[in-house]
Design a protein around this motif. Structure first.
Motif, PDB file in Angstrom:
ATOM      1  N   TYR A 124       0.818  -1.219   0.000  1.00 16.34           N
ATOM      2  CA  TYR A 124       0.000   0.000   0.000  1.00 16.34           C
ATOM      3  C   TYR A 124       0.849   1.265   0.000  1.00 16.34           C
ATOM      4  O   TYR A 124       1.922   1.314   0.603  1.00 16.34           O
ATOM      5  N   ALA A 125       0.322   2.302  -0.636  1.00 17.29           N
ATOM      6  CA  ALA A 125       0.952   3.625  -0.662  1.00 17.29           C
ATOM      7  C   ALA A 125       0.552   4.346   0.625  1.00 17.29           C
ATOM      8  O   ALA A 125      -0.314   5.214   0.634  1.00 17.29           O
ATOM      9  N   PHE A 129       3.926   1.365   5.123  1.00 19.20           N
ATOM     10  CA  PHE A 129       4.430   0.370   4.177  1.00 19.20           C
ATOM     11  C   PHE A 129       5.589   0.875   3.327  1.00 19.20           C
ATOM     12  O   PHE A 129       6.075   0.149   2.465  1.00 19.20           O
ATOM     13  N   ASP A 130       6.053   2.098   3.564  1.00 24.21           N
ATOM     14  CA  ASP A 130       7.168   2.649   2.781  1.00 24.21           C
ATOM     15  C   ASP A 130       8.416   1.767   2.857  1.00 24.21           C
ATOM     16  O   ASP A 130       9.061   1.499   1.850  1.00 24.21           O
ATOM     17  N   LYS A 131       8.764   1.330   4.046  1.00 24.19           N
ATOM     18  CA  LYS A 131       9.947   0.487   4.242  1.00 24.19           C
ATOM     19  C   LYS A 131       9.791  -0.839   3.486  1.00 24.19           C
ATOM     20  O   LYS A 131      10.724  -1.326   2.854  1.00 24.19           O
ATOM     21  N   ALA A 132       8.596  -1.408   3.531  1.00 27.44           N
ATOM     22  CA  ALA A 132       8.336  -2.672   2.830  1.00 27.44           C
ATOM     23  C   ALA A 132       8.482  -2.496   1.320  1.00 27.44           C
ATOM     24  O   ALA A 132       9.086  -3.344   0.653  1.00 27.44           O
ATOM     25  N   ILE A 133       7.939  -1.414   0.797  1.00 29.16           N
ATOM     26  CA  ILE A 133       8.032  -1.172  -0.648  1.00 29.16           C
ATOM     27  C   ILE A 133       9.495  -1.081  -1.072  1.00 29.16           C
ATOM     28  O   ILE A 133       9.900  -1.697  -2.062  1.00 29.16           O
ATOM     29  N   ARG A 134      10.299  -0.338  -0.332  1.00 23.07           N
ATOM     30  CA  ARG A 134      11.731  -0.228  -0.655  1.00 23.07           C
ATOM     31  C   ARG A 134      12.396  -1.602  -0.593  1.00 23.07           C
ATOM     32  O   ARG A 134      13.223  -1.945  -1.441  1.00 23.07           O
ATOM     33  N   PHE A 135      12.038  -2.398   0.412  1.00 21.30           N
ATOM     34  CA  PHE A 135      12.598  -3.744   0.539  1.00 21.30           C
ATOM     35  C   PHE A 135      12.255  -4.591  -0.689  1.00 21.30           C
ATOM     36  O   PHE A 135      13.130  -5.220  -1.280  1.00 21.30           O
ATOM     37  N   ARG A 146      -1.787  -0.127  -9.666  1.00 19.76           N
ATOM     38  CA  ARG A 146      -2.304   0.503  -8.453  1.00 19.76           C
ATOM     39  C   ARG A 146      -3.825   0.505  -8.499  1.00 19.76           C
ATOM     40  O   ARG A 146      -4.406   0.605  -9.571  1.00 19.76           O
ATOM     41  N   ILE A 147      -4.407   0.424  -7.326  1.00 16.02           N
ATOM     42  CA  ILE A 147      -5.850   0.567  -7.187  1.00 16.02           C
ATOM     43  C   ILE A 147      -6.068   1.761  -6.267  1.00 16.02           C
ATOM     44  O   ILE A 147      -5.637   1.747  -5.107  1.00 16.02           O
ATOM     45  N   ALA A 148      -6.703   2.776  -6.800  1.00 13.98           N
ATOM     46  CA  ALA A 148      -6.918   4.012  -6.048  1.00 13.98           C
ATOM     47  C   ALA A 148      -7.898   3.800  -4.899  1.00 13.98           C
ATOM     48  O   ALA A 148      -8.789   2.949  -4.971  1.00 13.98           O
ATOM     49  N   GLN A 156      -3.700   3.979  -1.744  1.00 10.83           N
ATOM     50  CA  GLN A 156      -3.754   3.082  -2.896  1.00 10.83           C
ATOM     51  C   GLN A 156      -3.162   1.716  -2.549  1.00 10.83           C
ATOM     52  O   GLN A 156      -2.246   1.612  -1.738  1.00 10.83           O
ATOM     53  N   MET A 157      -3.685   0.669  -3.210  1.00  9.83           N
ATOM     54  CA  MET A 157      -3.034  -0.628  -3.197  1.00  9.83           C
ATOM     55  C   MET A 157      -1.992  -0.582  -4.317  1.00  9.83           C
ATOM     56  O   MET A 157      -2.254  -0.035  -5.391  1.00  9.83           O
TER      57      MET A 157
END
Length: 171
Positions: A124-125, A129-135, A146-148, A156-157
């Motif tokens: 998710y945006a 979840f920022d750390k997870a996205i970078r990982f 993305r799903i708004a 967003q998903m």
């Protein structure tokens, strides 16, 4: 960072739900822990009835404590070559030491052994979840959609994916 160390993951059992949910709540947030509890209870109720809900969960235990969880989820209505990362979390005390990568390596081996060729992650945006996205991006996942307005707060998903076929890029 751990070097050349493998982590043994073992299949989760119903009696492990509280430990897994506690880890997810610590590593992510309380809402995710609530959702984890619901999906895990559903999974094991299905298993009691010999129904396959498409989930497989694995735990990494160390010193009688759950240090990590990872899983696979295949949608019954999805293409048979596709698999999704199910719950994935590492104890906050163990984060940044390479254990998350080791857990993903182990679950990817299982996915390849089962013949999956595409591996997806739902995230998710949202600042949680920022750390997870970078990982995930560091691990080779790229954004595929993305799903708004997906979460109640309007976040967003984000769907990330990667190929499990050696040398192939997921387009």
């Amino acid at each position: 960072m751990i070097q050349n160390k493998t982590i043994e993951i073992i299949p989760m059992e119903a009696r492990d739900i509280a430990n897994a949910v506690g880890l997810i709540s610590q590593a992510m947030n309380q809402d995710e822990g609530k959702w984890a509890s619901e999906t895990m209870h559903f999974h094991f109720k299905c298993a009691e009835q010999e129904l396959d809900d498409g989930h497989d969960y694995y735990l990494w235990w160390e010193h009688d404590e759950v240090k990590g969880i990872v899983g696979l989820h295949q949608y019954a209505w999805g293409p048979p070559e596709n698999v999704w990362l199910a719950w994935f979390a590492v104890s906050p005390a163990e984060q940044g030491k390479g254990y998350g990568r080791a857990l993903l390596d182990e679950v990817e081996k299982k996915a390849r052994q089962r013949g999956f060729r595409k591996f997806f992650v739902e995230t998710y945006a949202h600042p949680d979840f920022d750390k997870a996205i970078r990982f995930y991006q560091k691990y080779g996942f790229t954004e595929h959609g993305r799903i708004a307005n997906y979460l109640p707060d309007g976040s967003q998903m984000i769907v990330l994916g990667k190929s499990l076929s050696s040398g192939r890029r997921l387009e």
